[in-house]
Design a protein around this motif. Structure first.
Motif, PDB file in Angstrom:
ATOM      1  N   ASN A 169      34.332  59.111  11.184  1.00 26.35           N
ATOM      2  CA  ASN A 169      34.550  60.437  11.831  1.00 26.35           C
ATOM      3  C   ASN A 169      35.676  61.214  11.464  1.00 26.35           C
ATOM      4  O   ASN A 169      36.230  62.200  11.800  1.00 26.35           O
ATOM      5  CB  ASN A 169      34.425  60.759  13.642  1.00 26.35           C
ATOM      6  CG  ASN A 169      33.340  60.180  14.166  1.00 26.35           C
ATOM      7  OD1 ASN A 169      31.992  60.078  13.452  1.00 26.35           O
ATOM      8  ND2 ASN A 169      33.198  59.785  15.415  1.00 26.35           N
ATOM      9  N   GLY A 170      36.386  60.740  10.192  1.00 26.57           N
ATOM     10  CA  GLY A 170      37.503  61.112   9.958  1.00 26.57           C
ATOM     11  C   GLY A 170      37.839  62.570   9.435  1.00 26.57           C
ATOM     12  O   GLY A 170      38.940  62.887   9.924  1.00 26.57           O
ATOM     13  N   SER A 171      37.045  62.980   8.969  1.00 28.19           N
ATOM     14  CA  SER A 171      37.340  64.348   8.301  1.00 28.19           C
ATOM     15  C   SER A 171      37.217  65.362   9.421  1.00 28.19           C
ATOM     16  O   SER A 171      37.697  66.584   9.562  1.00 28.19           O
ATOM     17  CB  SER A 171      36.262  64.733   7.221  1.00 28.19           C
ATOM     18  OG  SER A 171      35.216  64.994   7.719  1.00 28.19           O
ATOM     19  N   HIS A 172      36.245  65.217  10.502  1.00 31.51           N
ATOM     20  CA  HIS A 172      36.047  66.067  11.412  1.00 31.51           C
ATOM     21  C   HIS A 172      36.737  65.729  12.786  1.00 31.51           C
ATOM     22  O   HIS A 172      37.053  66.578  13.534  1.00 31.51           O
ATOM     23  CB  HIS A 172      34.646  65.746  11.984  1.00 31.51           C
ATOM     24  CG  HIS A 172      33.557  67.070  11.585  1.00 31.51           C
ATOM     25  ND1 HIS A 172      33.886  67.845  10.927  1.00 31.51           N
ATOM     26  CD2 HIS A 172      32.262  66.735  11.564  1.00 31.51           C
ATOM     27  CE1 HIS A 172      33.009  68.409  10.510  1.00 31.51           C
ATOM     28  NE2 HIS A 172      31.992  67.691  10.975  1.00 31.51           N
ATOM     29  N   ALA A 173      37.422  64.759  12.803  1.00 28.10           N
ATOM     30  CA  ALA A 173      38.355  64.339  13.758  1.00 28.10           C
ATOM     31  C   ALA A 173      39.292  65.224  14.533  1.00 28.10           C
ATOM     32  O   ALA A 173      40.177  65.842  13.599  1.00 28.10           O
ATOM     33  CB  ALA A 173      38.902  62.755  13.819  1.00 28.10           C
ATOM     34  N   ASP A 174      39.175  65.536  15.877  1.00 27.08           N
ATOM     35  CA  ASP A 174      40.553  66.511  16.200  1.00 27.08           C
ATOM     36  C   ASP A 174      41.410  65.598  17.087  1.00 27.08           C
ATOM     37  O   ASP A 174      42.397  66.101  17.089  1.00 27.08           O
ATOM     38  CB  ASP A 174      39.778  67.497  17.495  1.00 27.08           C
ATOM     39  CG  ASP A 174      38.609  68.061  16.798  1.00 27.08           C
ATOM     40  OD1 ASP A 174      38.843  69.176  16.153  1.00 27.08           O
ATOM     41  OD2 ASP A 174      37.351  67.927  17.144  1.00 27.08           O
ATOM     42  N   LEU A 175      40.928  64.458  17.290  1.00 29.15           N
ATOM     43  CA  LEU A 175      41.964  63.496  17.869  1.00 29.15           C
ATOM     44  C   LEU A 175      41.557  61.990  17.349  1.00 29.15           C
ATOM     45  O   LEU A 175      40.620  61.681  17.275  1.00 29.15           O
ATOM     46  CB  LEU A 175      41.409  63.275  19.441  1.00 29.15           C
ATOM     47  CG  LEU A 175      42.335  62.183  20.246  1.00 29.15           C
ATOM     48  CD1 LEU A 175      43.653  62.677  20.355  1.00 29.15           C
ATOM     49  CD2 LEU A 175      41.672  62.110  21.667  1.00 29.15           C
ATOM     50  N   VAL A 176      42.804  61.480  16.705  1.00 31.25           N
ATOM     51  CA  VAL A 176      42.721  59.974  16.282  1.00 31.25           C
ATOM     52  C   VAL A 176      43.883  59.263  16.782  1.00 31.25           C
ATOM     53  O   VAL A 176      44.934  59.483  17.028  1.00 31.25           O
ATOM     54  CB  VAL A 176      43.043  60.248  14.688  1.00 31.25           C
ATOM     55  CG1 VAL A 176      42.935  58.866  13.990  1.00 31.25           C
ATOM     56  CG2 VAL A 176      42.140  61.335  13.934  1.00 31.25           C
ATOM     57  N   LEU A 177      43.109  58.022  17.344  1.00 30.30           N
ATOM     58  CA  LEU A 177      44.074  56.979  17.962  1.00 30.30           C
ATOM     59  C   LEU A 177      44.642  56.218  16.667  1.00 30.30           C
ATOM     60  O   LEU A 177      43.513  55.592  16.205  1.00 30.30           O
ATOM     61  CB  LEU A 177      43.237  56.051  18.946  1.00 30.30           C
ATOM     62  CG  LEU A 177      42.675  57.027  20.313  1.00 30.30           C
ATOM     63  CD1 LEU A 177      42.244  55.979  21.231  1.00 30.30           C
ATOM     64  CD2 LEU A 177      43.546  57.842  20.768  1.00 30.30           C
ATOM     65  N   VAL A 178      45.877  56.216  16.549  1.00 35.06           N
ATOM     66  CA  VAL A 178      46.252  55.467  15.403  1.00 35.06           C
ATOM     67  C   VAL A 178      46.967  54.262  16.078  1.00 35.06           C
ATOM     68  O   VAL A 178      48.035  54.419  16.858  1.00 35.06           O
ATOM     69  CB  VAL A 178      47.317  56.506  14.643  1.00 35.06           C
ATOM     70  CG1 VAL A 178      47.937  55.675  13.314  1.00 35.06           C
ATOM     71  CG2 VAL A 178      46.565  57.611  14.391  1.00 35.06           C
ATOM     72  N   LEU A 179      46.793  53.186  15.318  1.00 36.94           N
ATOM     73  CA  LEU A 179      47.496  51.972  15.623  1.00 36.94           C
ATOM     74  C   LEU A 179      48.730  51.792  14.444  1.00 36.94           C
ATOM     75  O   LEU A 179      48.393  51.924  13.440  1.00 36.94           O
ATOM     76  CB  LEU A 179      46.701  50.740  15.315  1.00 36.94           C
ATOM     77  CG  LEU A 179      47.158  49.311  15.747  1.00 36.94           C
ATOM     78  CD1 LEU A 179      47.595  49.204  17.320  1.00 36.94           C
ATOM     79  CD2 LEU A 179      46.422  48.135  15.357  1.00 36.94           C
TER      80      LEU A 179
END
Ligand SMILES: Cc1cc2nc3c(=O)[nH]c(=O)nc-3n(C[C@H](O)[C@H](O)[C@H](O)COP(=O)(O)OP(=O)(O)OC[C@H]3O[C@@H](n4cnc5c(N)ncnc54)[C@H](O)[C@@H]3O)c2cc1C
Length: 375
Positions: A157-167
């Motif tokens: 979902n990387g290109s559409h993502a509005d929210l990314v949980l990043v480690l």
């Protein structure tokens, strides 16, 4: 008849099957060509109650993991493995639910349930996947912010993502004990989402690279405690792996059904392909194995719904389901002859799409390590 589901699960199943038939299948080939599913699908899925089924009200639909399983299974059964709802609903949202403050939950979860905010999770980096301890993305505290720099890859979902949980690493000297989770929003200065990567399957899925160039993240976007990220990630893995196993099993079941249909109408040497003993034996083996898998997975699902699924059993579920799915799809592809190798015939797409399931969510080798260590 499966006993793990109640009437309300079966009602949802009918509704999801209809949604897949009307809103996904007619357009899926087009999305495969585009390399992405449209935002409008997410909104429709939200409006039809297909996102965040297992997230409690007022943020989600207040169901249990059985409802989530229904959505996962129906989409997979229809051979649409490129749809990225499960990461959004069964991984990203649960992290926010479990670790988020009231404010964080209110900010993201209702919009995720409506399909207005698409979720992704970014752990893997170009040089670190199985070995998450060695990730290099760095989040450095600076007053009321963290400054995030680094790169992630293979993000569903990387290109559409509005929210990314990043480690990211907040204390490199502590290794795995120095990782933290951050919620990064689309449009934050310095955050760039790459184009969908060219993959060998799951073409409708926008799997991407993400770039963080000194992104200023408010401290209020950290999820949970600083340096507790690794512990959080490992504790969510059982659900993630069960979700993948359920996808694999339903996908396999769907493909057994469509293979049976094909071999009953295809003729060779004046007989139906189904009339060759080899065909019947191949399908008999597939049916027997997948039936056995179904019983094990329903037991895992029931355990998970009671809060009792352990990490080792979840690893067994993922290992068994994805290895079996891949092996049997290969056998079934053979029954289609040359048509099996054509991209537009479902079995060929299924075969290529399924390959990723032995890799993401922890590779089969890592599953074997987890199981092996417990013996
Ligand atoms: C389609 C797709 C979608 C993905 N989506 C996401 C996502 O949304 N978010 C995300 O963060 N990541 C995602 N990933 C990344 C995925 O989780 C990683 O690719 C996976 O964990 C493996 O990491 P790696 O690619 O770095 O392989 P490596 O870790 O480099 O592994 C290479 C090989 O070494 C083996 N190996 C590694 N360690 C051991 C060991 N201890 N013992 C034995 N063998 C070992 C592996 O099994 C593998 O065969 C996705 C990947 C794909 C293909």
């Amino acid at each position: 008849m499966r006993t793990v589901f109640r009437d309300d699960h079966w009602m949802l199943q009918t509704q999801v099957a209809r949604f897949v038939e009307q809103e996904i299948l007619p357009y899926y080939a087009q999305w495969e060509d585009l390399g992405v599913t449209p935002r409008s699908l997410w909104r429709k899925a939200g409006a039809n109650g297909l996102l965040n089924c297992a997230i409690p009200a007022p943020w989600g639909h207040g169901g249990d993991f059985g409802h989530a399983a229904v959505v996962i299974e129906e989409i997979a059964r229809a051979n649409c493995l490129g749809i990225g709802f499960s990461i959004h609903s069964d991984m990203v949202a649960p992290y926010i639910l479990r670790l988020g403050t009231q404010e964080q939950k209110n900010r993201w979860l209702p919009r995720m349930t409506e399909g207005e905010c698409i979720g992704a999770i970014a752990m893997t980096e170009p040089d670190a996947g199985s070995d998450l301890k060695s990730i290099r993305t760095r989040a450095k505290r600076s007053g009321r912010h963290y400054v995030l720099s680094g790169q992630k890859t293979f993000v569903t979902n990387g290109s559409h993502a509005d929210l990314v949980l990043v480690l990211a690493s907040t204390a490199p000297e502590l290794g795995a004990r120095g990782l933290s989770l951050f919620a990064v929003e689309r449009g934050m200065p310095g955050f760039r989402q790459g184009q969908p990567l060219r993959k060998i399957g799951q073409h409708a899925q926008d799997t991407c690279e993400l770039f963080f160039d000194d992104v200023q993240i408010p401290a209020s976007h950290r999820l949970g405690d600083e340096n507790a990220g690794f512990e959080y990630v490992t504790s969510e893995l059982a659900q993630e792996r069960l979700a993948i196993a359920l996808r694999a099993a339903a996908h396999l079941e769907g493909m057994i059904e469509s293979t049976c249909d094909y071999v009953k109408q295809r003729k060779a040497f004046g007989r139906r392909v189904m009339d060759f003993q080899n065909t019947r034996f191949t399908l008999s083996r597939a049916m027997s194995q997948s039936s056995m898998l179904r019983v094990f997975l329903d037991d895992c699902l029931a355990r998970h719904m009671r809060g009792e699924l352990d990490a080792v059993t979840a690893a067994m579920a993922k290992l068994n389901a994805t290895e079996m799915q891949n092996a049997l799809l290969d056998d079934m592809l053979q029954l289609f002859g040359g048509y099996g190798y054509m991209a537009d015939v479902g079995i060929g797409r299924a075969w290529a799409d399924a390959r990723a399931l032995r890799i993401f969510g922890g590779t089969s080798e890592i599953m074997n390590e987890i199981i092996g260590r417990s013996l």
